[in-house]
Structures are given as C-alpha cells and as structure tokens.
Design an enzyme around this catalytic site. Structure first.
Site, short mmCIF file in Angstrom:
data_model
loop_
_atom_site.label_atom_id
_atom_site.label_comp_id
_atom_site.label_asym_id
_atom_site.label_seq_id
_atom_site.Cartn_x
_atom_site.Cartn_y
_atom_site.Cartn_z
N CYS A 140 0.73 -1.28 0.01
CA CYS A 140 0.25 0.04 0.13
C CYS A 140 0.92 1.26 0.16
O CYS A 140 0.51 2.32 -0.30
CB CYS A 140 -1.15 0.13 1.28
SG CYS A 140 -2.22 -1.46 1.11
N HIS A 273 -3.06 7.22 2.43
CA HIS A 273 -3.57 5.88 2.00
C HIS A 273 -4.91 5.69 2.46
O HIS A 273 -5.13 5.81 3.66
CB HIS A 273 -2.65 4.74 2.50
CG HIS A 273 -3.22 3.24 2.10
ND1 HIS A 273 -3.53 2.91 0.95
CD2 HIS A 273 -3.39 2.31 2.86
CE1 HIS A 273 -3.84 1.66 0.99
NE2 HIS A 273 -3.78 1.32 2.07
N ASN A 303 -10.18 0.07 0.06
CA ASN A 303 -8.90 0.12 0.09
C ASN A 303 -8.18 -0.63 -1.24
O ASN A 303 -8.15 -1.74 -1.45
CB ASN A 303 -8.07 -0.71 1.47
CG ASN A 303 -6.49 -0.62 1.49
OD1 ASN A 303 -5.98 -0.24 0.42
ND2 ASN A 303 -6.32 -1.13 2.67
N1 ACO Z 1 -18.46 -7.77 10.03
C1 ACO Z 1 -19.01 -7.87 11.01
N2 ACO Z 1 -18.02 -8.23 12.35
C2 ACO Z 1 -16.87 -8.35 12.03
C3 ACO Z 1 -16.18 -8.24 10.68
C4 ACO Z 1 -17.21 -7.92 9.62
N3 ACO Z 1 -16.93 -7.76 8.37
N4 ACO Z 1 -14.82 -8.30 10.78
C5 ACO Z 1 -14.69 -8.49 12.27
N5 ACO Z 1 -15.73 -8.49 12.78
C6 ACO Z 1 -15.83 -8.71 14.22
C7 ACO Z 1 -14.73 -9.44 14.91
O1 ACO Z 1 -15.00 -10.97 14.59
C8 ACO Z 1 -14.65 -9.05 16.19
O2 ACO Z 1 -15.75 -9.84 17.01
P1 ACO Z 1 -15.57 -10.09 18.29
O3 ACO Z 1 -15.34 -9.10 19.02
O4 ACO Z 1 -16.81 -10.92 18.87
O5 ACO Z 1 -14.32 -11.17 18.26
C9 ACO Z 1 -14.96 -7.53 16.00
O6 ACO Z 1 -15.66 -7.38 14.87
C10 ACO Z 1 -14.05 -6.56 16.41
O7 ACO Z 1 -12.91 -6.96 15.56
P2 ACO Z 1 -11.51 -6.14 15.31
O8 ACO Z 1 -10.71 -6.80 14.33
O9 ACO Z 1 -11.13 -6.03 16.79
O10 ACO Z 1 -12.10 -4.59 14.69
P3 ACO Z 1 -11.44 -3.43 14.61
O11 ACO Z 1 -12.12 -2.50 15.41
O12 ACO Z 1 -9.76 -3.61 14.96
O13 ACO Z 1 -11.56 -3.15 13.02
C11 ACO Z 1 -10.32 -3.25 11.00
C12 ACO Z 1 -11.18 -3.96 12.24
C13 ACO Z 1 -11.39 -2.14 10.31
C14 ACO Z 1 -9.75 -4.40 10.07
C15 ACO Z 1 -9.07 -2.18 11.73
O14 ACO Z 1 -8.54 -3.18 12.61
C16 ACO Z 1 -8.34 -1.54 10.62
O15 ACO Z 1 -8.61 -0.75 9.88
N6 ACO Z 1 -7.10 -1.89 10.54
C17 ACO Z 1 -6.05 -1.39 9.82
C18 ACO Z 1 -6.24 -1.69 8.24
C19 ACO Z 1 -5.27 -1.00 7.65
O16 ACO Z 1 -5.05 0.13 7.72
N7 ACO Z 1 -4.83 -1.49 6.49
C20 ACO Z 1 -3.75 -0.67 5.63
C21 ACO Z 1 -2.73 -1.31 5.10
S1 ACO Z 1 -3.39 -2.44 3.90
C22 ACO Z 1 -2.23 -3.01 2.93
O17 ACO Z 1 -1.02 -2.83 3.07
C23 ACO Z 1 -2.57 -4.31 1.80
#
Ligand code: ACO
Length: 346
Positions: A140, A273, A303
């Site tokens: 990314c 990004h 993304n």
């Molecule tokens: N729908 C519903 N529920 C979901 C989903 C979904 N699609 N995905 C996860 N959940 C649930 C999980 O199972 C978890 O449930 P639990 O609490 O019962 O275990 C809950 O939601 C929370 O999950 P987390 O992973 O802790 O959620 P978080 O608030 O951290 O959000 C996310 C996840 C959106 C992926 C976030 O961590 C994020 O944006 N991370 C950064 C991503 C990024 O910046 N990428 C850039 C680089 S990409 C590249 O280089 C290719």
C-alpha cells in the site's frame, strides 16, 4: 521555519545529462484514474458472504472503516488492463502522448504474472517501445515509493517524462471466507505524469520499512515446481496494523515537512493511503489539520492498496479541489511493514 512556496527546498539541483533546459526538479503535470465498472455496495457484500454462511453488515463496515462500496474487476481483467485507461487519462490531462514517456514505473502487489513486469505489459499496451519500465512492490506504500524513485530519476537526468502508476486487482487475493479482510479492499488504478521542471514540484520524500512486522499483513504464497505453495490469500492482523499505521503516518508527515522546510499550516491537502477513515482522520487531527483538508475516497473505493493514493489524488484534482499551486502531502502505509510520505506543490 516556513519557506516561501517558490524557494528551492530539500532537493539540491543535480548536474543533469538530459531533461528540460534548466530543469532541476520534477513536477506532476497530469493525473488519471480508472475503476472497473462492477461496483459492490456493503449490502452486496452482505449478500455475497451470506451465501457462504458468513455474517457481516453495512453498519459494521461503515462504522469501523468508513467504506460504503468498492469496485471489483471482472474475471480475466488484470492490473495492466486497469492501468491502461488510468495512464491514458494522466497523459491526456498533461497534454502528452505515450511517445513522450521515457520511464514507466508501476506500483502493484497484484501483477498480471510473475514476469514480465506489469510495467512492460503496460508499455506494450500503450503502443510504445524502448523506454525503461519496471514494477515496484511496496504494497500500500507502493505509489509513494514509486513517485519518490521517479522523482530521483528525473532530477538526476536519467528520465524527463515519467509515467507513475498504482494499479491493483486485490479482489484476486481476498479470502472471501474471512470477513475481517474481504470487506475492506477493492480494485482500481491511478496514475500521474511526472516531468522535469525548472521549479519544484516534488519538495521532499520520506520512506521507511520495518521487516520485523512482515507477518501482520501478508499474502504468504508463491509459485514453486509448477504449483502454488503457501497461502496466496491476504492475511491481516487488523488491530496491529491499525496501531502501527497511526504512529508511522504521523512521524512520516512530520519528517517530510521538516525536510522541505515547511510546516503543517502550509498544507492545503492531505491525501493518505485510503484504508480506514478513522486512521485518516486521526492523522489529520494529530497534524492539527481541519478535516476539510483531508481527501477521502475510501467510502467509494475501499482500500485499493498501491492505487489508493493516485486514485484519490485524481478525484481531488478532477473535482477541482486540488488546484495548481496547492501544497499536497501524499502518505502510504502497508505490508512490509512499509510507510512514507511525499510533499509537493501541484
Ligand atoms: N463484519 C462483522 N463483524 C466483524 C467483521 C465484519 N466484516 N470483521 C470482524 N468482525 C468482528 C470481529 O470478529 C470481532 O468480533 P469479536 O469482538 O466478537 O471477536 C469484532 O468485529 C472486532 O474486530 P476487530 O478486528 O477488533 O475490529 P477493529 O475495530 O480493529 O476493526 C479493522 C478491524 C477495520 C480491520 C481495523 O483493525 C483496521 O482498519 N485496521 C487497519 C487496516 C489498514 O490500515 N490497512 C492498511 C494497510 S493494507 C495493505 O497494506 C494491503
């Protein structure tokens, strides 16, 4: 200290063997982008995943990421197919043709094939032959890395008209049984034309990588012995990536401003990004930038990895938000772990 916008900054003009007379800098002269027509809303993803017995919701995706829709390329449509219209768009907006280009750099993690490079394939599709062409892989952060390399080559005189493209078909490496990742990504391409110029242009760049974090964001597969080995699907520890991203985006922003002798208040636009609106807004707040100066297209594009920054830049230029003379910061962050920033006067 804040310098006047016209003062030469950061880059020392090198001795040049070619390029525009008196050119010591590089400047973006055109932007372009392309999205494949198939648009999937969050509710389309809800339906797609429900067919696999997996639950998600529009509310969860919007609240956690800001994403409302993404585009997916049809089967058989590759990264070079998306890059071609984006490249043509950038050339047209610069008033150039493909025969003016003497360097092509394509940032992608989803190349058409193992080799030859997607850049060579793009060159052939553009109908030109002979200029340097290569791919650059920094996930990314790929576009920010590619723009920095192109800027160095233009300033050194080894190129005078560089086509820099970010293009991805991330839908090919998504695990549609993993709701924590498959709802986040999309396909698309963005491009800029970077030309030798007597005035800056690109002001400064700041690039980094830290291989200790390889495992938090990876597609750990390869080809060997005629077979795919490992797992050719994206894996991400989202919370770990989130935590790292917030810190490095702030440090890269401050570092690139310092290199250029500029300050946060000189910024007209921040184009980070496009992964998650919460990370982007958090970065803007840390830099004390009003959110109106943040360009966000993640809601409509998801993304798109290396394509996300040039796609957002082109949307901001074509909509009339980013204007000639504006000071713009681009920021990348992603697998590797990689990150970086480029500051330029448009
Ligand atoms: N729908 C519903 N529920 C979901 C989903 C979904 N699609 N995905 C996860 N959940 C649930 C999980 O199972 C978890 O449930 P639990 O609490 O019962 O275990 C809950 O939601 C929370 O999950 P987390 O992973 O802790 O959620 P978080 O608030 O951290 O959000 C996310 C996840 C959106 C992926 C976030 O961590 C994020 O944006 N991370 C950064 C991503 C990024 O910046 N990428 C850039 C680089 S990409 C590249 O280089 C290719």
């Amino acid at each position: 200290m804040t310098r006047p916008p016209s003062a030469p900054v950061a880059h020392t003009p090198p001795g040049r063997s070619s390029g525009a007379p008196g050119a010591a800098f590089s400047r973006i002269t055109g932007t372009g982008s392309y999205l494949p027509p198939r648009r999937l809303t969050n509710n389309d993803m809800v339906e797609m995943l429900a067919a696999r017995g997996i639950e998600t919701s529009d509310e969860w995706i919007v609240e956690r990421t800001g994403i409302r829709a993404r585009h997916f390329a049809d089967d058989g449509v590759n990264a070079s197919d998306l890059a071609l219209p984006a490249a043509r768009d950038a050339l047209e907006s610069a008033g150039r043709t493909a025969s003016d280009v003497d360097l092509i750099i394509v940032a992608t993690s989803t190349p058409d094939m193992v080799f030859p490079s997607t850049a060579s394939i793009l060159q052939h599709k553009l109908g030109v032959h002979g200029c340097a062409a290569f791919d650059l892989q920094a996930v990314c952060s790929g576009f920010v890395y590619a723009l920095t390399v192109a800027d160095s080559m233009v300033r050194s005189g080894s190129a005078r008209c560089a086509l820099v493209v970010g293009t991805e078909v991330f839908s090919r490496i998504l695990d549609f049984n993993d709701r924590t990742t498959c709802v986040l990504f999309g396909d698309g391409a963005g491009a800029v034309l970077l030309e030798a110029s007597a005035t800056p242009g690109i002001l400064a760049a700041d690039l980094h990588a830290d291989g200790r974090h390889l495992g938090i964001l990876c597609t750990p597969g390869t080809v060997a012995g005629g077979q795919v080995s490992g797992t050719p699907l994206l894996k991400m520890d989202g919370p770990a990536v989130f935590k790292l991203a917030v810190g490095v985006l702030e440090s890269a922003a401050r570092a690139v401003l310092e290199k250029a002798g500029r300050s946060e208040s000189d910024l007209d636009w921040l184009i980070p990004h496009q992964a998650n609106i919460r990370i982007m807004q958090g970065t803007a707040r840390k830099l004390k930038l009003p959110l109106e100066k943040l360009v966000a297209t993640v809601d409509e594009h998801g993304n798109t990895s290396a394509a996300s920054v040039p796609l957002a830049l082109d949307v901001a230029v074509k909509s009339g938000r980013v204007k000639r003379g504006d000071t713009v910061m681009l920021e990348g962050v992603g697998g590797g772990f990689t990150w970086g920033a480029v500051l330029f006067d448009y």
